[in-house]
Design an enzyme around this catalytic site. Structure first.
Site, mmCIF file in Angstrom:
data_model
loop_
_atom_site.group_PDB
_atom_site.id
_atom_site.type_symbol
_atom_site.label_atom_id
_atom_site.label_comp_id
_atom_site.label_asym_id
_atom_site.label_seq_id
_atom_site.Cartn_x
_atom_site.Cartn_y
_atom_site.Cartn_z
ATOM 1 N N GLU A 181 95.126 101.668 9.564
ATOM 2 C CA GLU A 181 93.962 102.078 10.263
ATOM 3 C C GLU A 181 93.368 100.911 11.301
ATOM 4 O O GLU A 181 93.767 99.920 11.176
ATOM 5 C CB GLU A 181 92.806 102.267 9.123
ATOM 6 C CG GLU A 181 93.120 103.242 8.154
ATOM 7 C CD GLU A 181 92.091 103.561 7.211
ATOM 8 O OE1 GLU A 181 90.731 103.457 7.728
ATOM 9 O OE2 GLU A 181 92.158 104.104 6.057
ATOM 10 N N ASN A 218 85.340 96.394 8.128
ATOM 11 C CA ASN A 218 85.317 97.258 6.870
ATOM 12 C C ASN A 218 86.554 98.084 6.951
ATOM 13 O O ASN A 218 87.125 98.306 6.045
ATOM 14 C CB ASN A 218 84.138 97.923 6.427
ATOM 15 C CG ASN A 218 83.142 97.359 5.679
ATOM 16 O OD1 ASN A 218 83.323 96.285 5.211
ATOM 17 N ND2 ASN A 218 82.331 98.238 5.087
ATOM 18 N N TYR A 219 87.237 98.097 8.016
ATOM 19 C CA TYR A 219 88.659 98.584 8.362
ATOM 20 C C TYR A 219 89.454 97.242 8.948
ATOM 21 O O TYR A 219 89.908 97.479 10.061
ATOM 22 C CB TYR A 219 88.587 99.620 9.387
ATOM 23 C CG TYR A 219 87.915 100.993 8.845
ATOM 24 C CD1 TYR A 219 88.357 101.699 8.019
ATOM 25 C CD2 TYR A 219 86.699 100.971 9.036
ATOM 26 C CE1 TYR A 219 88.046 103.172 7.507
ATOM 27 C CE2 TYR A 219 85.841 102.437 8.638
ATOM 28 C CZ TYR A 219 86.671 103.228 7.748
ATOM 29 O OH TYR A 219 85.848 104.357 7.211
ATOM 30 N N LYS A 220 89.636 96.240 7.851
ATOM 31 C CA LYS A 220 90.475 95.138 8.379
ATOM 32 C C LYS A 220 91.734 95.633 9.293
ATOM 33 O O LYS A 220 92.425 96.483 8.767
ATOM 34 C CB LYS A 220 90.752 94.255 7.404
ATOM 35 C CG LYS A 220 89.604 93.629 6.953
ATOM 36 C CD LYS A 220 89.992 92.590 5.711
ATOM 37 C CE LYS A 220 88.839 91.777 5.168
ATOM 38 N NZ LYS A 220 88.043 92.955 4.200
#
Length: 527
Positions: free
Chosen positions: A370, A470-472
């Site tokens: 992601e 939060n989406y490393k």
């Protein structure tokens, strides 16, 4: 696992090779230290899982939501610690620090780069799966929720007591509270109330010295830092006190799907100019993916326009017809339901029974990569067309981009109010996701999403190109696995996540954890 079996291991040394260098770690010393501090043999068997424990693999895999990090070659922890009380956490910190093991902290296991449960150096996992209590106080409109609980468990706890209070967190019900709150937390109530972390009013944290701190004792700097700067950087946050928010008994959700042949490009182009200006009570998002065409054997790209309105359908329809007539929203596109049911709706799950929110394994596990962007200027129609056409490529069979409108309350909160800086002026956030099932093909799919991200460079925010913590995304840069990481090196990725707040986070880290005990590939480094 017996206490006596652990106590005879102090001389066991684990050796391994890392980049040609041989490292030795006193694994037995660590276990001996931990067993002595826990002391109760029946408790030890429920808290410490070593690699020779029959339950080790099931405990390890129970919270892994990305199959990229559950392969035979994925580095495994020497032990998994599942604490049942605060003293177990303190003991794990003490023994890890004194015996040279890196500590990875896992709440829900949704870390998309696996850094909460994978490391390239000797490590143990502190798994907070047993810290999952949810206590809702409807009278004072607050809740205490432990970090190992999921958002679904929090939502269920709220909905089981009231239909007129909610919480503005994400739509995926299996996300762990600990990671979600420590990075921000945006969801369908975001335009009305802001982030989940905007509503944290207290926390319970164990620091690198084993001290148990609450908001008053930790101080406002540290309390600021854990609300969006990564709780696993500054200590182990065991629980959060959150302020609940009002929601109506009935909300209205809708979906209108448009494909390329139905002017999806033009409608999305128009949406960009409208969505962030709509009333706060209306959240909209666009999900872009490849679907079957009406022509047999052909594929097309679909833009799914979805929304949630804090009110009834009879109020929503004229609002959309006035503000966004191009969408063509009709009553048959809409469904009225409770706020908690809307979480299931957006999560692609049946809205009844709502106790599916308690099922941590309701979603299939696949390999995932992601990336995220924040967009401040509308894309051109040509740009949108090029973006959508990339979804016609073979590698995009299981890809989706979720585009969420900002504005509303998000525009009203200062950039430095909390570590999460992506506030005023953001039109929308884009989350690019690609999935696959055969790990041998991972490179192909990862290359595709990197090309998509490269294509979007012209349209995304700049200087820095902002990203959501939060989406490393380890493509953005990493800390050194061992040894010192400079401010300059870490700022390559840190400024993208935190902008000017990164400097303050580093200063706080230097004060509260100067030896950098709590660290991972993208944790805040000390000076």
């Amino acid at each position: 696992m017996k206490f006596l079996q652990l106590s005879v291991l102090p001389f066991l040394i684990v050796t391994l090779s890392l980049n040609g260098a041989t490292l030795a770690h006193p694994y037995g010393d660590f276990l001996h230290c931990l067993s002595l501090r826990i002391s109760n043999s029946s408790t030890i068997s429920k808290v410490i899982y070593t690699q020779n424990n029959p339950s080790y693999s099931s405990v390890l895999n129970a919270s892994i939501h990305n199959a990229r990090f559950s392969t035979p070659t994925t580095p495994k922890p020497y032990a998994i610690i599942t604490p049942r009380k605060t003293s177990h956490v303190q003991s794990t910190i003490y023994c890890s620090k004194n015996h040279g093991f890196q500590l990875r902290i896992r709440s829900g296991g949704h870390d998309v780069e696996g850094v909460s449960y994978v490391a390239q150096v000797p490590f143990v996992i502190l798994d907070l799966v047993n810290f999952r209590d949810v206590k809702v106080d409807t009278k004072n409109e607050v809740a205490w929720v432990q970090s190992g609980a999921t958002t679904g468990e929090l939502y269920y706890g709220i909905a089981s007591k009231t239909q007129t209070l909610g919480f503005p967190a994400g739509i995926c019900h299996t996300i762990g509270i600990g990671g979600h709150l420590s990075g921000g937390g945006f969801g369908v109530l975001g335009r009305k109330y802001g982030l989940a972390v905007d509503h944290v009013i207290d926390a319970k944290l164990v620091d690198a010295n084993g001290r148990v701190l609450r908001r008053k004792s930790m101080g406002e700097d540290l309390f600021w830092a854990i609300r969006g700067g990564g709780g696993n950087t500054f200590g182990v946050v065991l629980a959060w006190k959150v302020k609940l928010v009002p929601v109506p008994p009935v909300v209205t959700v809708f979906t209108v799907n448009k494909n390329l042949e139905q002017n999806a490009t033009k409608i999305f182009h128009r949406w960009q100019y409208i969505a962030h200006k709509l009333p706060k009570d209306l959240f909209t998002t666009v999900w872009v993916m490849k679907v079957n065409s009406s022509q047999v054997g052909k594929k097309t790209v679909q833009a799914g326009f979805r929304g949630m309105f804090l009110g009834g359908v009879d109020e929503l329809i004229p609002l959309i017809q006035h503000e966004f007539p191009e969408l063509g929203l009709a009553k048959e596109n809409c469904t009225q339901m409770s706020w908690v049911q809307s979480i299931l709706y957006f999560g692609g799950l049946p809205i009844q029974p709502v106790d599916i929110l308690l099922n941590r394994h309701a979603l299939p596990v696949s390999s995932v990569k992601e990336k995220t962007d924040f967009v401040r200027e509308p894309m051109s129609e040509t740009g949108i067309e090029g973006f959508m056409n990339m979804f016609l490529e073979e590698e995009a069979d299981f890809a989706i981009t979720m585009i969420e409108a900002f504005g509303g309350r998000m525009d009203e909160i200062r950039e430095n109010e909390l570590p999460y800086p992506h506030r005023a002026g953001i039109l929308f956030e884009s989350t690019y996701i690609v999935q696959w099932t055969n790990e041998a093909d991972a490179g192909t799919y990862i290359n595709w999403i990197r090309r998509l991200y490269s294509y979007m460079a012209s349209y995304a925010s700049k200087s820095p190109r902002e990203a959501y913590y939060n989406y490393k995304d380890l493509d953005l840069g990493t800390n050194n696995i061992i040894g010192y990481t400079s401010y300059e090196q870490a700022s390559v990725w840190g400024l993208k996540y935190f902008k000017n707040n990164f400097k303050r986070l580093v200063q706080i880290k230097t004060k509260v954890d100067p030896m950098n005990f709590f660290r991972n590939e993208q944790s805040i480094p000390p000076l």
